[in-house]
Design a protein around this motif. Structure first.
Motif, short mmCIF file in Angstrom:
data_model
loop_
_atom_site.label_atom_id
_atom_site.label_comp_id
_atom_site.label_asym_id
_atom_site.label_seq_id
_atom_site.Cartn_x
_atom_site.Cartn_y
_atom_site.Cartn_z
N ASN A 3 11.63 77.83 29.68
CA ASN A 3 11.06 76.97 30.77
C ASN A 3 11.59 75.61 30.51
O ASN A 3 11.10 75.15 29.26
CB ASN A 3 9.77 77.42 30.67
CG ASN A 3 8.83 76.50 31.74
OD1 ASN A 3 9.48 75.52 32.30
ND2 ASN A 3 7.48 76.94 31.87
N VAL A 4 12.10 74.90 31.26
CA VAL A 4 12.35 73.61 31.24
C VAL A 4 12.08 72.78 32.55
O VAL A 4 12.16 73.31 33.53
CB VAL A 4 13.81 73.17 30.82
CG1 VAL A 4 14.27 73.76 29.62
CG2 VAL A 4 14.67 73.71 32.03
N GLN A 5 11.82 71.38 32.53
CA GLN A 5 11.48 70.53 33.61
C GLN A 5 12.18 69.28 33.38
O GLN A 5 12.70 68.81 32.23
CB GLN A 5 9.81 70.26 33.55
CG GLN A 5 9.21 71.53 33.69
CD GLN A 5 7.63 71.08 33.77
OE1 GLN A 5 7.24 70.17 33.27
NE2 GLN A 5 6.81 71.80 34.61
N ARG A 6 12.49 68.63 34.30
CA ARG A 6 13.09 67.36 34.62
C ARG A 6 12.60 66.68 35.95
O ARG A 6 12.30 67.29 37.07
CB ARG A 6 14.74 67.59 34.72
CG ARG A 6 15.25 66.20 34.70
CD ARG A 6 16.86 66.72 34.58
NE ARG A 6 17.92 65.27 34.68
CZ ARG A 6 18.24 64.77 33.46
NH1 ARG A 6 17.88 65.17 32.21
NH2 ARG A 6 18.94 63.59 33.37
N TRP A 28 27.22 72.98 38.03
CA TRP A 28 25.93 72.42 37.49
C TRP A 28 25.41 73.68 36.43
O TRP A 28 24.59 73.56 35.63
CB TRP A 28 24.79 72.01 38.32
CG TRP A 28 24.49 72.84 39.28
CD1 TRP A 28 25.01 72.86 40.62
CD2 TRP A 28 23.24 73.67 39.34
NE1 TRP A 28 24.27 73.94 41.51
CE2 TRP A 28 23.03 74.43 40.71
CE3 TRP A 28 22.33 73.88 38.31
CZ2 TRP A 28 22.26 75.29 40.82
CZ3 TRP A 28 21.52 74.81 38.57
CH2 TRP A 28 21.20 75.40 39.88
N VAL A 29 25.69 74.92 36.56
CA VAL A 29 25.29 75.99 36.13
C VAL A 29 25.92 76.42 34.51
O VAL A 29 27.15 76.72 34.90
CB VAL A 29 24.87 77.45 36.71
CG1 VAL A 29 24.30 78.58 35.90
CG2 VAL A 29 23.96 77.02 37.97
N LEU A 124 16.33 78.81 21.45
CA LEU A 124 16.83 77.42 21.49
C LEU A 124 18.09 77.08 22.26
O LEU A 124 18.32 76.38 22.96
CB LEU A 124 17.03 77.07 19.94
CG LEU A 124 17.56 75.63 19.74
CD1 LEU A 124 16.43 74.60 20.21
CD2 LEU A 124 17.73 75.37 18.40
N ILE A 125 19.16 78.14 22.21
CA ILE A 125 20.32 78.17 22.86
C ILE A 125 20.09 78.11 24.32
O ILE A 125 20.67 77.44 25.12
CB ILE A 125 21.22 79.23 22.40
CG1 ILE A 125 21.87 79.10 21.01
CG2 ILE A 125 22.53 79.53 23.35
CD1 ILE A 125 22.45 80.33 20.31
N LEU A 126 19.13 78.95 24.77
CA LEU A 126 18.97 78.99 26.39
C LEU A 126 18.31 77.97 26.80
O LEU A 126 18.54 77.37 27.70
CB LEU A 126 18.04 80.18 26.73
CG LEU A 126 18.68 81.63 26.65
CD1 LEU A 126 17.89 82.66 26.67
CD2 LEU A 126 20.07 81.83 27.61
N HIS A 127 17.29 77.40 26.13
CA HIS A 127 16.61 76.00 26.37
C HIS A 127 17.79 74.85 26.63
O HIS A 127 17.44 74.26 27.33
CB HIS A 127 15.53 75.76 25.27
CG HIS A 127 14.69 74.64 25.65
ND1 HIS A 127 13.61 74.62 26.51
CD2 HIS A 127 14.57 73.30 25.19
CE1 HIS A 127 13.12 73.56 26.58
NE2 HIS A 127 13.71 72.66 25.72
N ARG A 128 18.69 74.56 25.34
CA ARG A 128 19.62 73.69 25.40
C ARG A 128 20.29 73.75 26.70
O ARG A 128 20.71 72.76 27.30
CB ARG A 128 20.16 73.53 24.39
CG ARG A 128 19.52 73.36 22.84
CD ARG A 128 18.59 71.98 22.90
NE ARG A 128 19.44 70.78 23.10
CZ ARG A 128 19.06 69.64 23.37
NH1 ARG A 128 17.55 69.60 23.71
NH2 ARG A 128 19.69 68.72 23.68
N ARG A 129 20.78 74.92 27.16
CA ARG A 129 21.86 75.16 28.28
C ARG A 129 21.18 74.95 29.50
O ARG A 129 21.52 74.23 30.22
CB ARG A 129 22.01 76.83 28.05
CG ARG A 129 23.12 77.13 29.30
CD ARG A 129 23.21 78.72 29.41
NE ARG A 129 21.98 79.29 29.83
CZ ARG A 129 22.06 79.84 30.96
NH1 ARG A 129 22.98 80.18 31.78
NH2 ARG A 129 20.68 80.52 31.56
N ASN A 130 19.46 75.31 29.61
CA ASN A 130 18.94 74.99 30.65
C ASN A 130 18.67 73.53 30.88
O ASN A 130 18.77 72.86 32.05
CB ASN A 130 17.54 75.61 30.94
CG ASN A 130 17.90 77.15 30.95
OD1 ASN A 130 19.25 77.73 31.55
ND2 ASN A 130 16.96 78.05 30.79
#
Length: 154
Positions: A3-6, A28-29, A124-130
């Motif tokens: 889960n990430v936000q911006r 962008w993906v 961590l990898i998925l979080h950084r990718r997102n």
């Protein structure tokens, strides 16, 4: 679940204009190498975009399907990433000021090895990718041509 936000300096209609253009996904993906085709009805429920993911020569052909859509508010897709698995990805758009949007991206694997191998390194990898995907989405949404296109749909 990743889960990430911006916060993006663009209105929700501008951000949604990028989500609604299936041909931009490889821009962008992170991990999407090429968009092969996009259903004419994208981003309506049931529409698919067909993509290649991963580096050449091991890139894989798969597709993603819209599960739910609320224009300028949310988009939920089932993303095929086989043989790695399958994920549900939800983009939620909330106004964060007169010309800003809070984007929340929720990615949840529900099939395949990435669902079975749930550990901190994978998270961590998925979080950084997102995080990087949302940074790229923000860059595209703030371009003047996207703002102009979004004006026509508001």
């Amino acid at each position: 679940m990743a889960n990430v936000q911006r916060i993006v300096p663009a209105r929700p209609a501008q951000v949604f204009a990028v989500l609604a253009d299936g041909w931009t996904y490889s821009d962008w993906v992170v991990g999407t190498a090429h968009i092969r085709d996009v259903d004419a009805s994208w981003p309506q429920k049931g529409a698919k975009l067909h993509h290649k993911a991963g580096p050449w020569p091991v890139s894989l052909h798969d597709s993603s399907e819209v599960l739910a859509v609320v224009p300028d508010r949310s988009l939920k897709i089932k993303a095929g990433l086989w043989p790695a698995g399958e994920a549900t990805i939800t983009f939620e758009l909330e106004p964060a000021g007169p010309a800003s949007t809070k984007i929340t991206m929720i990615e949840e694997f529900h099939a395949g090895p990435l669902n079975w191998i749930h550990n901190k390194l994978n998270d961590l990898i998925l979080h950084r990718r997102n995080i990087e995907s949302l940074r790229r989405l923000s860059d595209i949404a703030t371009r003047s041509d996207v703002a102009t296109r979004a004006e026509g749909h508001s």
